[in-house]
Motif scaffolding. Structure first.
Motif, PDB file in Angstrom:
ATOM      1  N   ASN A  91       0.806  -1.225   0.000  1.00  0.00           N
ATOM      2  CA  ASN A  91       0.000   0.000   0.000  1.00  0.00           C
ATOM      3  C   ASN A  91       0.841   1.277   0.000  1.00  0.00           C
ATOM      4  O   ASN A  91       0.367   2.313  -0.472  1.00  0.00           O
ATOM      5  N   ALA A  92       2.078   1.235   0.516  1.00  0.00           N
ATOM      6  CA  ALA A  92       2.859   2.480   0.671  1.00  0.00           C
ATOM      7  C   ALA A  92       2.938   3.214  -0.668  1.00  0.00           C
ATOM      8  O   ALA A  92       3.196   2.601  -1.710  1.00  0.00           O
ATOM      9  N   GLY A  93       2.700   4.506  -0.627  1.00  0.00           N
ATOM     10  CA  GLY A  93       2.723   5.253  -1.882  1.00  0.00           C
ATOM     11  C   GLY A  93       2.904   6.737  -1.658  1.00  0.00           C
ATOM     12  O   GLY A  93       2.701   7.259  -0.557  1.00  0.00           O
ATOM     13  N   ILE A  94       3.335   7.400  -2.723  1.00  0.00           N
ATOM     14  CA  ILE A  94       3.509   8.855  -2.730  1.00  0.00           C
ATOM     15  C   ILE A  94       2.998   9.362  -4.078  1.00  0.00           C
ATOM     16  O   ILE A  94       2.691   8.565  -4.963  1.00  0.00           O
ATOM     17  N   GLN A  95       2.938  10.664  -4.200  1.00  0.00           N
ATOM     18  CA  GLN A  95       2.487  11.265  -5.470  1.00  0.00           C
ATOM     19  C   GLN A  95       3.411  12.418  -5.796  1.00  0.00           C
ATOM     20  O   GLN A  95       3.956  13.064  -4.871  1.00  0.00           O
ATOM     21  N   HIS A  96       3.620  12.678  -7.056  1.00  0.00           N
ATOM     22  CA  HIS A  96       4.246  13.935  -7.486  1.00  0.00           C
ATOM     23  C   HIS A  96       3.550  14.360  -8.765  1.00  0.00           C
ATOM     24  O   HIS A  96       3.392  13.567  -9.678  1.00  0.00           O
ATOM     25  N   VAL A  97       3.135  15.628  -8.808  1.00  0.00           N
ATOM     26  CA  VAL A  97       2.323  16.114  -9.923  1.00  0.00           C
ATOM     27  C   VAL A  97       3.117  17.161 -10.691  1.00  0.00           C
ATOM     28  O   VAL A  97       3.532  18.181 -10.109  1.00  0.00           O
ATOM     29  N   SER A  98       3.361  16.890 -11.971  1.00  0.00           N
ATOM     30  CA  SER A  98       4.135  17.827 -12.793  1.00  0.00           C
ATOM     31  C   SER A  98       4.021  17.409 -14.250  1.00  0.00           C
ATOM     32  O   SER A  98       3.964  16.210 -14.544  1.00  0.00           O
ATOM     33  N   PRO A  99       4.013  18.374 -15.187  1.00  0.00           N
ATOM     34  CA  PRO A  99       4.078  17.986 -16.596  1.00  0.00           C
ATOM     35  C   PRO A  99       5.360  17.200 -16.863  1.00  0.00           C
ATOM     36  O   PRO A  99       6.364  17.401 -16.163  1.00  0.00           O
ATOM     37  N   ILE A 100       5.331  16.365 -17.874  1.00  0.00           N
ATOM     38  CA  ILE A 100       6.452  15.432 -18.064  1.00  0.00           C
ATOM     39  C   ILE A 100       7.776  16.158 -18.321  1.00  0.00           C
ATOM     40  O   ILE A 100       8.818  15.731 -17.843  1.00  0.00           O
ATOM     41  N   GLU A 101       7.743  17.298 -19.038  1.00  0.00           N
ATOM     42  CA  GLU A 101       9.006  17.976 -19.370  1.00  0.00           C
ATOM     43  C   GLU A 101       9.727  18.524 -18.136  1.00  0.00           C
ATOM     44  O   GLU A 101      10.943  18.659 -18.141  1.00  0.00           O
ATOM     45  N   SER A 102       8.949  18.843 -17.089  1.00  0.00           N
ATOM     46  CA  SER A 102       9.608  19.352 -15.877  1.00  0.00           C
ATOM     47  C   SER A 102       9.573  18.319 -14.745  1.00  0.00           C
ATOM     48  O   SER A 102       9.894  18.634 -13.601  1.00  0.00           O
ATOM     49  N   LYS A 107      12.277  12.026  -8.788  1.00  0.00           N
ATOM     50  CA  LYS A 107      10.904  11.720  -8.313  1.00  0.00           C
ATOM     51  C   LYS A 107      10.344  10.532  -9.094  1.00  0.00           C
ATOM     52  O   LYS A 107       9.652   9.675  -8.546  1.00  0.00           O
ATOM     53  N   TRP A 108      10.582  10.539 -10.418  1.00  0.00           N
ATOM     54  CA  TRP A 108      10.154   9.401 -11.244  1.00  0.00           C
ATOM     55  C   TRP A 108      10.708   8.101 -10.642  1.00  0.00           C
ATOM     56  O   TRP A 108       9.976   7.144 -10.416  1.00  0.00           O
ATOM     57  N   GLN A 109      12.023   8.090 -10.355  1.00  0.00           N
ATOM     58  CA  GLN A 109      12.685   6.877  -9.880  1.00  0.00           C
ATOM     59  C   GLN A 109      12.151   6.464  -8.508  1.00  0.00           C
ATOM     60  O   GLN A 109      11.891   5.291  -8.259  1.00  0.00           O
ATOM     61  N   LEU A 110      11.963   7.454  -7.618  1.00  0.00           N
ATOM     62  CA  LEU A 110      11.473   7.145  -6.273  1.00  0.00           C
ATOM     63  C   LEU A 110      10.083   6.501  -6.339  1.00  0.00           C
ATOM     64  O   LEU A 110       9.791   5.531  -5.622  1.00  0.00           O
ATOM     65  N   ILE A 111       9.240   7.033  -7.210  1.00  0.00           N
ATOM     66  CA  ILE A 111       7.873   6.491  -7.335  1.00  0.00           C
ATOM     67  C   ILE A 111       7.915   5.055  -7.876  1.00  0.00           C
ATOM     68  O   ILE A 111       7.224   4.164  -7.363  1.00  0.00           O
ATOM     69  N   ASN A 152      -0.189  15.058 -15.932  1.00  0.00           N
ATOM     70  CA  ASN A 152       0.800  15.460 -14.922  1.00  0.00           C
ATOM     71  C   ASN A 152       1.113  14.392 -13.872  1.00  0.00           C
ATOM     72  O   ASN A 152       1.690  14.699 -12.828  1.00  0.00           O
ATOM     73  N   LYS A 153       0.705  13.148 -14.128  1.00  0.00           N
ATOM     74  CA  LYS A 153       0.961  12.082 -13.150  1.00  0.00           C
ATOM     75  C   LYS A 153       1.696  10.919 -13.811  1.00  0.00           C
ATOM     76  O   LYS A 153       1.361   9.747 -13.595  1.00  0.00           O
ATOM     77  N   SER A 154       2.693  11.233 -14.641  1.00  0.00           N
ATOM     78  CA  SER A 154       3.342  10.188 -15.452  1.00  0.00           C
ATOM     79  C   SER A 154       3.889   9.062 -14.587  1.00  0.00           C
ATOM     80  O   SER A 154       3.643   7.875 -14.849  1.00  0.00           O
ATOM     81  N   ALA A 155       4.635   9.398 -13.542  1.00  0.00           N
ATOM     82  CA  ALA A 155       5.300   8.359 -12.745  1.00  0.00           C
ATOM     83  C   ALA A 155       4.264   7.506 -12.013  1.00  0.00           C
ATOM     84  O   ALA A 155       4.368   6.275 -11.982  1.00  0.00           O
ATOM     85  N   TYR A 156       3.273   8.147 -11.429  1.00  0.00           N
ATOM     86  CA  TYR A 156       2.249   7.449 -10.643  1.00  0.00           C
ATOM     87  C   TYR A 156       1.435   6.510 -11.541  1.00  0.00           C
ATOM     88  O   TYR A 156       1.203   5.344 -11.222  1.00  0.00           O
ATOM     89  N   VAL A 157       0.992   7.048 -12.692  1.00  0.00           N
ATOM     90  CA  VAL A 157       0.164   6.250 -13.613  1.00  0.00           C
ATOM     91  C   VAL A 157       0.961   5.067 -14.145  1.00  0.00           C
ATOM     92  O   VAL A 157       0.452   3.938 -14.216  1.00  0.00           O
ATOM     93  N   ALA A 158       2.241   5.294 -14.476  1.00  0.00           N
ATOM     94  CA  ALA A 158       3.075   4.200 -14.984  1.00  0.00           C
ATOM     95  C   ALA A 158       3.267   3.133 -13.901  1.00  0.00           C
ATOM     96  O   ALA A 158       3.144   1.929 -14.163  1.00  0.00           O
ATOM     97  N   ALA A 159       3.551   3.566 -12.672  1.00  0.00           N
ATOM     98  CA  ALA A 159       3.784   2.597 -11.585  1.00  0.00           C
ATOM     99  C   ALA A 159       2.514   1.787 -11.302  1.00  0.00           C
ATOM    100  O   ALA A 159       2.567   0.570 -11.105  1.00  0.00           O
TER     101      ALA A 159
END
Ligand code: NAD
Length: 261
Positions: A91-102, A107-111, A152-159
């Motif tokens: 269940n452990a999770g985090i979020q980071h919200v940003s357009p993909i270019e920035s 953060k991507w790796q941590l998620i 703006n949720k590329s890492a979260y959606v991919a994970a």
């Protein structure tokens, strides 16, 4: 008290959805292992309250699960508490919200590390005990974002998409062993993770917190209501029951109609 003699590890259970799941499994008689970050005194109060309310053994293992080393440490420490986990809730999770270019690469790796690799490392270490006992339940807390995307949720959606895929593979590899593996896909649940997104929206759009919260719901969740941690806990509890023995490799959605649109 259907889960007596079972030990459940719920990662990220010091707040939000994980805590709701821990309380529900404790109410069914399971011994609980809590994990997650937070103030030591507050966590001890949470641990003692569950133990007192449900008269089950409740332990806390504070490992940082964003690395394989952290997962190993958790299993080493768990060795002193129990002979293995019968129920795993990733269940452990985090979020980071940003357009993909920035979007910051770290953060991507941590998620990915916390929300996709940690479940892999945990399941890998948990399966031998479940196979020995010929019983196991693995529940991965994915998200509607494991099925559909938002900007703006590329890492979260991919994970989360990856986590649903991982669940299906585990389900197939354990299909004849009385072990099940499923994903739960919540829509909006009002927890600290979502409160931060309401804060961002209130700032960005110059809204009051209440208006920002309602705007967030109106955009995606047709019911207009948040799902509750205890409702996610009830699904986990059902998946742990004998009635759910043939549910494996599934995604159970609890999203007020979000993905019906
Ligand atoms: P939350 O912020 O309330 O809880 C997150 C938990 O994870 C906390 O206990 C925190 O300490 C722990 N955690 C964070 N980093 C960690 C690390 N490196 N190692 C170990 N533990 C760590 O969030 P929540 O909303 O309860 O989210 C729980 C899960 O539910 C997440 O996987 C999230 O993606 C998923 N989810 C939440 C929602 C929602 O609307 N809240 C919707 C769908 C899915």
């Amino acid at each position: 008290m259907t889960l007596q003699n079972k030990t459940a590890l719920i990662t990220g259970s010091t707040s939000g959805i994980g805590l709701g799941i821990a309380q529900k499994l404790a109410s069914k008689g399971a011994s609980i292992v809590l994990n997650g970050f937070g103030d030591a005194k507050e966590i001890e109060a949470i641990r003692a309250a569950i133990e007192n309310d449900y008269k089950v053994k409740v332990s806390y293992l504070p490992a940082d699960l964003s690395s394989e080393r952290g997962v190993s440490e958790l299993f080493e420490k768990a060795g002193g508490l129990c002979d293995g986990f019968d129920i795993i809730v990733n269940n452990a999770g985090i979020q980071h919200v940003s357009p993909i270019e920035s979007f910051p690469a770290e953060k991507w790796q941590l998620i990915q590390d916390l929300m996709l690799s940690a479940p892999f490392h945990i399941i890998k270490r948990a399966l031998p005990h479940m196979r020995k006992k010929a019983w196991g339940r693995i529940i991965n807390i994915a998200s509607v974002h494991g099925k559909v995307a938002s900007v703006n949720k590329s890492a979260y959606v991919a994970a989360k998409h990856g986590l649903i895929g991982l669940s299906k593979v585990v389900a197939l590899e354990t299909a004849q062993e009385n072990i099940t593996c499923n994903s739960i896909c919540p829509g909006w649940v009002l927890t600290p993770l979502v409160e931060k997104q309401v804060d961002l929206r209130a700032d960005k759009d110059g809204l009051s917190w209440e208006d920002a919260k309602n705007a967030l719901l109106a955009e995606k969740q047709p019911s207009g209501e948040f799902a509750k941690p205890e409702e996610i806990g009830a699904i986990v509890s059902f998946l742990c029951s004998d009635d759910a023995a043939q549910i494996t490799g599934s995604e159970l959605t609890i999203d007020g109609g979000w993905t019906a649109q």
